[in-house]
Design a protein around this motif. Structure first.
Motif, PDB file in Angstrom:
ATOM      1  N   PRO A 158     -26.712   9.989  83.262  1.00 46.60           N
ATOM      2  CA  PRO A 158     -27.511  10.024  82.014  1.00 46.60           C
ATOM      3  C   PRO A 158     -27.509  11.392  81.348  1.00 46.60           C
ATOM      4  O   PRO A 158     -27.533  11.486  80.117  1.00 46.60           O
ATOM      5  CB  PRO A 158     -28.918   9.623  82.477  1.00 46.60           C
ATOM      6  N   PHE A 159     -27.472  12.452  82.157  1.00 43.82           N
ATOM      7  CA  PHE A 159     -27.422  13.796  81.576  1.00 43.82           C
ATOM      8  C   PHE A 159     -26.189  13.965  80.700  1.00 43.82           C
ATOM      9  O   PHE A 159     -26.281  14.448  79.567  1.00 43.82           O
ATOM     10  CB  PHE A 159     -27.392  14.844  82.708  1.00 43.82           C
ATOM     11  N   ILE A 160     -25.042  13.585  81.197  1.00 46.78           N
ATOM     12  CA  ILE A 160     -23.803  13.827  80.454  1.00 46.78           C
ATOM     13  C   ILE A 160     -23.721  12.916  79.232  1.00 46.78           C
ATOM     14  O   ILE A 160     -23.122  13.277  78.209  1.00 46.78           O
ATOM     15  CB  ILE A 160     -22.562  13.658  81.373  1.00 46.78           C
ATOM     16  N   ILE A 161     -24.336  11.734  79.302  1.00 45.49           N
ATOM     17  CA  ILE A 161     -24.377  10.836  78.137  1.00 45.49           C
ATOM     18  C   ILE A 161     -25.260  11.443  77.046  1.00 45.49           C
ATOM     19  O   ILE A 161     -24.897  11.458  75.861  1.00 45.49           O
ATOM     20  CB  ILE A 161     -24.892   9.434  78.539  1.00 45.49           C
ATOM     21  N   ILE A 162     -26.422  11.962  77.455  1.00 47.86           N
ATOM     22  CA  ILE A 162     -27.333  12.620  76.505  1.00 47.86           C
ATOM     23  C   ILE A 162     -26.645  13.828  75.875  1.00 47.86           C
ATOM     24  O   ILE A 162     -26.712  14.047  74.661  1.00 47.86           O
ATOM     25  CB  ILE A 162     -28.629  13.046  77.212  1.00 47.86           C
ATOM     26  N   MET A 163     -25.964  14.612  76.704  1.00 51.30           N
ATOM     27  CA  MET A 163     -25.265  15.791  76.191  1.00 51.30           C
ATOM     28  C   MET A 163     -24.190  15.406  75.181  1.00 51.30           C
ATOM     29  O   MET A 163     -24.020  16.060  74.150  1.00 51.30           O
ATOM     30  CB  MET A 163     -24.627  16.565  77.349  1.00 51.30           C
ATOM     31  N   GLY A 164     -23.451  14.340  75.475  1.00 50.77           N
ATOM     32  CA  GLY A 164     -22.413  13.874  74.555  1.00 50.77           C
ATOM     33  C   GLY A 164     -22.983  13.531  73.193  1.00 50.77           C
ATOM     34  O   GLY A 164     -22.402  13.882  72.149  1.00 50.77           O
ATOM     35  N   ALA A 165     -24.142  12.862  73.189  1.00 53.84           N
ATOM     36  CA  ALA A 165     -24.782  12.481  71.927  1.00 53.84           C
ATOM     37  C   ALA A 165     -25.283  13.715  71.178  1.00 53.84           C
ATOM     38  O   ALA A 165     -25.108  13.835  69.953  1.00 53.84           O
ATOM     39  CB  ALA A 165     -25.940  11.524  72.209  1.00 53.84           C
ATOM     40  N   ILE A 166     -25.887  14.643  71.908  1.00 56.50           N
ATOM     41  CA  ILE A 166     -26.406  15.868  71.277  1.00 56.50           C
ATOM     42  C   ILE A 166     -25.276  16.668  70.644  1.00 56.50           C
ATOM     43  O   ILE A 166     -25.382  17.139  69.503  1.00 56.50           O
ATOM     44  CB  ILE A 166     -27.147  16.732  72.319  1.00 56.50           C
ATOM     45  N   VAL A 167     -24.185  16.835  71.388  1.00 58.77           N
ATOM     46  CA  VAL A 167     -23.054  17.614  70.878  1.00 58.77           C
ATOM     47  C   VAL A 167     -22.442  16.935  69.658  1.00 58.77           C
ATOM     48  O   VAL A 167     -22.123  17.594  68.655  1.00 58.77           O
ATOM     49  CB  VAL A 167     -21.985  17.810  71.974  1.00 58.77           C
TER      50      VAL A 167
END
Length: 510
Positions: free
Chosen positions: A493-502
């Motif tokens: 979930p962290f990397i998915i959230i980061m992908g969306a933020i970026v």
């Protein structure tokens, strides 16, 4: 051609995750692989390959390894003078609630150690402390892996972002701010996640909402301010001090007495008096002060000290530029000064301190080889055109959606090497080359470069090196797979959230 360009990275993946080869050996061979590819396929001359390697070695030694050795030396000296025992005693006197202690030691003190020293200390020390207090070893390791994710980009006095700036040409101050913005949601979430994990249920948040919110904001706000005005060196240190202060204030204002989380941590130990406490923290206080007074906020010191430098043209091929050695106004020198002064005030003689320094360097010998070879590999790949080819292929495959995978790529770098610094070296130029390929502005290029550091934070949780350090700290053999399985559940979930933020942040900037 893309396979040849990827060959050093593919070798590292196989060597470190399949063959379980030591990092220093794997990275040394990766440098040879990069040489073979650059000379045999990319047409790089022997002289230019040598110059690229030497430039990488220069960057590795000054300032990266200088900071690493100085930071670890400061920590080791605090162990030698027993001041770390005093610090531990001060932390455990705040509360007897397990959840509060996990936030204070795992999140707050762990972030402080990451900002000061990095390289595993932020997992090993807090996890060992928590396990020593009677907290389940697996729980202690798990929460410290979560806590270590967010501050990783600023570890060892901001060296990952300073290095990323050197590799990409993006100002490290801009990278520091963008990284803090990208990590902001996770900075607020981490204390809540750690508390939920502690109680294995959302019920663990009962009475802890104010603590978690204070811990998140106490970390995020100072980090953002310092990143924006000073750069990466002090950002996480400021955040960690802010969050520890916020947690202590909450413990005084809203003491927790839930019997389900009560622990007997104080025992018969006497309270630490102010003088003893100040002396224990002195080396770290001096580091903060020295870095602050030599920053851009104090131009009367910053400007003349930054003139003491030497520029040398090491790589004279296309894209080469003089490499600058800043001799005084560099974090490593200031950390050493603070450590020696602090150690002297704590009663350590010069002979003792030099002995600790010698031991520190000997213990870091394999890390030194790893850092030099991985940075040299990245330089050879960059100057030969291998990194550009990888970026072109990545953009061709993803197009304008490339920002969604930028953080993921950064996380792979840390997963492979165990180091945010190494990830930034391996993939930093790839991020900016990819940004150029999709027509990004300079701000967009900096945003994607920062995404590499952001992703590196998530990758730190699942890195075999981090898992091994955590296992060693808690003294429980054979639990590697359990910790990895737990960390992956947080990583995804962290990397998915980061992908969306970026992605959305990039769209806004463009």
């Amino acid at each position: 051609m893309i396979f040849i360009a990827l060959s050093p990275i593919l070798w590292l993946i196989v060597a470190l995750t399949v063959m379980h080869m030591s990092a220093w050996k794997a990275c040394s061979i990766a440098l040879l692989v990069a040489w073979a590819a650059s000379l045999g396929v990319y047409g790089m001359t022997l002289i230019h390959a040598t110059e690229a390697t030497l430039e990488g070695a220069a960057l590795a030694c000054w300032p990266i390894l200088l900071v690493i050795i100085a930071a670890i030396f400061t920590y080791n000296l605090s162990l030698h003078t027993k001041s770390m025992d005093t610090i531990k005693q001060m932390l455990t006197s705040v509360s007897s609630d397990k959840r509060v202690l996990i936030l204070l030691i795992g999140w707050g003190f762990g972030s402080f150690l990451e900002g000061m020293a990095g390289f595993g200390t932020a997992v090993a020390i807090p996890a060992g402390m928590l396990a020593g207090l009677g907290i389940s070893p697996l729980l202690a390791a798990s929460v410290c892996l979560i806590a270590n994710s967010v501050p990783t980009a600023y570890g060892s006095i901001g060296i990952p972002l300073v290095t990323l700036g050197s590799v990409t040409g993006v100002p490290s101050s801009q990278l520091a701010l963008y990284t803090a913005l990208q990590l902001a949601p996770l900075s607020l979430l981490c204390p809540f996640i750690m508390t939920i994990v502690t109680g294995k249920s959302l019920k663990a948040l009962n009475g802890m909402i104010s603590y978690c919110l204070a811990a998140g904001l106490g970390f995020l706000l100072p980090e953002l301010v310092v990143a924006a005005f000073l750069g990466p060196e002090l950002a996480v240190i400021a955040g960690s001090i802010g969050t520890m202060g916020a947690i202590v204030l909450c413990a005084k204002a809203f003491p927790q007495h839930d019997p389900a989380y009560a622990m007997n941590v104080l025992g018969d130990a006497p309270a630490v008096d102010a003088r003893k406490g100040l002396l224990a923290w002195l080396p770290f206080i001096l580091i903060f002060v020295f870095l602050l007074v030599t920053s851009k906020l104090v131009p009367v010191l910053h400007d003349p000290l930054n003139l003491i430098k030497t520029s040398v043209l090491i790589y004279d091929g296309a894209g080469g530029a003089p490499y600058t050695f800043t001799w005084v106004a560099t974090p490593g020198v200031l950390i050493f000064l603070a450590a020696f002064l602090g150690g002297h005030m704590q009663g350590a003689g010069m002979g003792e301190m030099l002995s600790v320094l010698k031991t520190t360097i000997i213990n870091l010998r394999f890390t030194i080889v790893t850092i030099i070879t991985v940075i040299a590999t990245a330089k050879v790949m960059g100057y030969a055109g291998m990194t550009f080819d990888i970026a072109t292929t990545a953009v061709a495959a993803t197009g304008t959606l490339y920002p969604t995978i930028a953080a993921f790529i950064g996380s792979i770098g840390t997963f492979i090497t165990g180091s945010a610094t190494s990830s930034c070296v391996l993939f930093g130029k790839l991020q900016t080359d990819s940004a150029v390929a999709i027509g990004a502005s300079e701000a967009g290029q900096a945003w994607l470069a920062a995404a590499n550091a952001t992703g590196a934070c998530a990758g730190k949780m699942i890195s075999p090196q981090s898992i091994a350090i955590a296992v060693g700290a808690i003294g429980v053999k054979g639990c590697d797979s359990k910790l990895l399985s737990f960390a992956v559940k947080i990583y995804v979930p962290f990397i998915i959230i980061m992908g969306a933020i970026v992605y959305f942040g990039f769209a806004y900037l463009e």
